[in-house]
Design an enzyme around this catalytic site. Structure first.
Site, PDB file in Angstrom:
ATOM      1  N   LYS A  85       0.848  -1.203   0.000  1.00  0.00           N
ATOM      2  CA  LYS A  85       0.000   0.000   0.000  1.00  0.00           C
ATOM      3  C   LYS A  85       0.877   1.245   0.000  1.00  0.00           C
ATOM      4  O   LYS A  85       1.880   1.300   0.734  1.00  0.00           O
ATOM      5  CB  LYS A  85      -0.916  -0.022   1.239  1.00  0.00           C
ATOM      6  N   SER A 160      -9.693   1.670   2.747  1.00  0.00           N
ATOM      7  CA  SER A 160      -8.856   2.442   1.859  1.00  0.00           C
ATOM      8  C   SER A 160      -7.803   1.601   1.128  1.00  0.00           C
ATOM      9  O   SER A 160      -7.246   2.072   0.140  1.00  0.00           O
ATOM     10  CB  SER A 160      -8.170   3.556   2.649  1.00  0.00           C
ATOM     11  N   SER A 184      -9.733  -0.425   7.059  1.00  0.00           N
ATOM     12  CA  SER A 184      -9.189  -0.393   5.694  1.00  0.00           C
ATOM     13  C   SER A 184      -8.499  -1.648   5.182  1.00  0.00           C
ATOM     14  O   SER A 184      -8.178  -1.730   3.999  1.00  0.00           O
ATOM     15  CB  SER A 184      -8.233   0.789   5.553  1.00  0.00           C
TER      16      SER A 184
HETATM   17  N1  GLN Z   1     -13.074   4.293   6.318  1.00  0.00           N
HETATM   18  C1  GLN Z   1     -12.305   4.725   7.434  1.00  0.00           C
HETATM   19  C2  GLN Z   1     -11.900   6.169   7.288  1.00  0.00           C
HETATM   20  O1  GLN Z   1     -12.127   6.723   6.249  1.00  0.00           O
HETATM   21  C3  GLN Z   1     -11.142   3.816   7.669  1.00  0.00           C
HETATM   22  C4  GLN Z   1      -9.877   4.206   7.047  1.00  0.00           C
HETATM   23  C5  GLN Z   1      -8.717   3.345   7.416  1.00  0.00           C
HETATM   24  O2  GLN Z   1      -8.850   2.327   8.093  1.00  0.00           O
HETATM   25  N2  GLN Z   1      -7.558   3.771   6.969  1.00  0.00           N
HETATM   26  O3  GLN Z   1     -11.382   6.762   8.183  1.00  0.00           O
END
Ligand code: GLN
Length: 499
Positions: A85, A160, A184
């Site tokens: 990532k 994400s 994410s």
């Molecule tokens: N959807 C969550 C956010 O937008 C989780 C993001 C994450 O785990 N990086 O904060």
């Protein structure tokens, strides 16, 4: 243009590990197979922001030499191609966080997890797309382009870590690394029908991860099977003097626990996670079937209650922007990345670089966080959210004295269409509804494939106690081996581009 089922790139990590040692194929051939798959399909899927082809082939060649000399044969990640990532620093390879403000940033060092992989002789294929700074649940917040779901290119892969999950599902890599701050790893794993685990906070070093919410950020593997996930997690876990929040707790040999009988396991179904309202019929059915299967396998299932988990999303969306606003303060046009060419003063370097460099979601979070932390509001928002977080954590701890593991859906629906939720940030925040409690409590949680609704993937979440990844993986493995959902692969011909 169909992907061949038996090509090297479609193997699991454990299969490639054995194949490399038995000299059935070389790391160079395996790496080339992944690169060819990327060349064939990534113009449609868009899982990668950077493909480091030359470096990958060099690393593969080095791995082959080691294998020839019988060196490091005990290292599980030797010679195996991984997608990383793009919030994890990779020395001499661009690391952008998928934000324009870091579009040309080349880190001078590796994140600890990347260093571990390299030390084992792993092969870094490139950097996977994600929501910018990991803010999001669909990968549409990437400042560069959205990633498409390999199961249906008109839909999101989740986020994400959507690039990591899509690359894994589409066999463009053998496994990948994602980050899970509030869902994410688990969320995109579910949307792409692969396995993703969020470890206990402090199990895996965050050194070299571009920080989002430092108090909940975790790094976790996304892979094609529970066994692969267990193998990678063990290797990347452990104390790191560069991250003082990492634990000295012994790392279990997860592999050894996978096949244990589950008949003595007590599973809790938090009733707040099983409301009819808003749940798609198909997803509910698949989830119910999964629970029935677990019962049939002998696990004891009972309903439990986590009354304050209903506040987890609200609490997460105060704490996260607060920490994000602090963590993104360093991007000022001077220390890192983009610097505005139109600035006439130092103040303008700051303001214009940030205005031009950050995308809408990062700006939204900086503003909300700065507001919630400012004098007069700090007590009302940040402090209050921290108190609620403590209540959620205590409740989870209490319930986990009664049962061994908690089972919930990952999402109330199948992957949604690209563009469907982009105009409403609150709608996107609600995607985390089943994800935030584990993040707030800091416990481990996995998402595993548990079936399909309308031919689209559905995931099941298993949460466990602190540092009890072994039991989470044990249940996941037994379920996976019984049902075999993980073996299904998306058909990657371009005709699956539905309108
Ligand atoms: N959807 C969550 C956010 O937008 C989780 C993001 C994450 O785990 N990086 O904060």
């Amino acid at each position: 243009m169909k992907n061949s089922k038996n090509s090297l790139n479609s193997l699991t990590l454990s299969e490639t590990h054995n194949g490399l040692r038995k000299k059935k194929f070389s790391s160079s051939e395996l790496t080339q197979a992944c690169l060819t798959q990327i060349e064939k399909f990534d113009d449609k899927i868009k899982a990668f922001v950077t493909v480091s082809k030359e470096e990958a082939l060099k690393q593969a060649d080095m791995a082959d030499r080691k294998i020839a000399k019988k060196e490091d044969l005990d290292k599980p990640l030797l010679g195996i191609p991984v997608a990383v990532k793009d919030v994890l620093c990779t020395e001499n390879i661009k690391t952008t966080a998928c934000s324009n403000i870091l579009a040309n940033f080349i880190p001078p060092y590796d994140a600890t997890v990347v260093k571990i992989i390299k030390r084992q002789g792993g092969v870094i294929l490139g950097k996977a797309n994600c929501d910018a700074f990991a803010h999001g649940a669909s990968t549409e917040n990437s400042d560069f382009f959205p990633t498409h779901n390999p199961w249906d290119l008109s839909r999101v892969p989740g986020g994400s870590s959507g690039g990591s999950a899509a690359a894994t599902a589409a066999d463009m890599c053998i496994y990948s690394l994602g980050t899970d701050t509030g869902g994410s790893v688990r969320f995109p794993a579910a949307f792409c029908s692969v396995v993703g685990i969020r470890p206990t906070y402090g199990r895996v070093s965050r050194y070299g991860l571009i920080a989002m919410t430092s108090s909940t950020d975790t790094i976790g593997p996304i892979a094609k099977s529970v066994l692969d996930t267990a193998i990678v997690l063990k290797e990347i876990s452990g104390k790191d003097e560069k991250d003082s929040t990492t634990s000295i707790k012994l790392i279990d040999d997860y592999k050894k626990y996978l096949n244990r009988p589950i008949k003595d396991l007590k599973l809790g179904l938090p009733k707040e996670f099983f409301v009819e309202d808003g749940m798609e019929e198909g997803v509910r059915k698949v989830t119910d079937d999964a629970i029935k299967t677990l019962e049939r396998l002998g696990a004891k299932v009972k309903t439990v209650s986590l009354p304050h988990s209903q506040y987890a999303v609200a609490c997460y969306y105060i704490i996260t922007p607060c920490e994000v606003s602090a963590n993104l303060a360093r991007f000022d046009g001077i220390k890192y990345g983009y610097s505005s060419k139109n600035a006439d003063s130092l103040l303008e370097v700051y303001t214009k670089s940030r205005k031009e460099g950050f995308g809408a979601e990062a700006k939204r979070r900086i503003m909300i966080g700065t507001y919630a932390l400012s004098a007069g509001y700090y007590d009302a928002y940040y402090l209050q959210a921290q108190k609620v977080r403590t209540v959620i954590k205590k409740e989870v701890e209490e319930v986990l004295r009664e049962v061994d593991l908690l089972i919930t859906p990952v999402s109330s629906h199948v992957p949604f269409k690209i563009g469907e939720k982009t105009s409403d940030p609150l709608q996107m925040y609600l995607e985390d509804i089943f994800m935030s409690a584990a993040a707030m409590a800091g416990i481990p949680a996995i998402s595993i494939p548990c079936g399909f609704s309308e031919d689209l993937p559905v995931g099941l979440q298993i949460m466990g106690n602190y540092f009890d990844e072994k039991r989470v993986l044990n249940l996941a493995y037994v379920y996976e081996q019984t049902t075999g959902w993980y073996k299904r692969k998306p058909k990657l011909d371009t005709s699956n581009l539905k309108s």
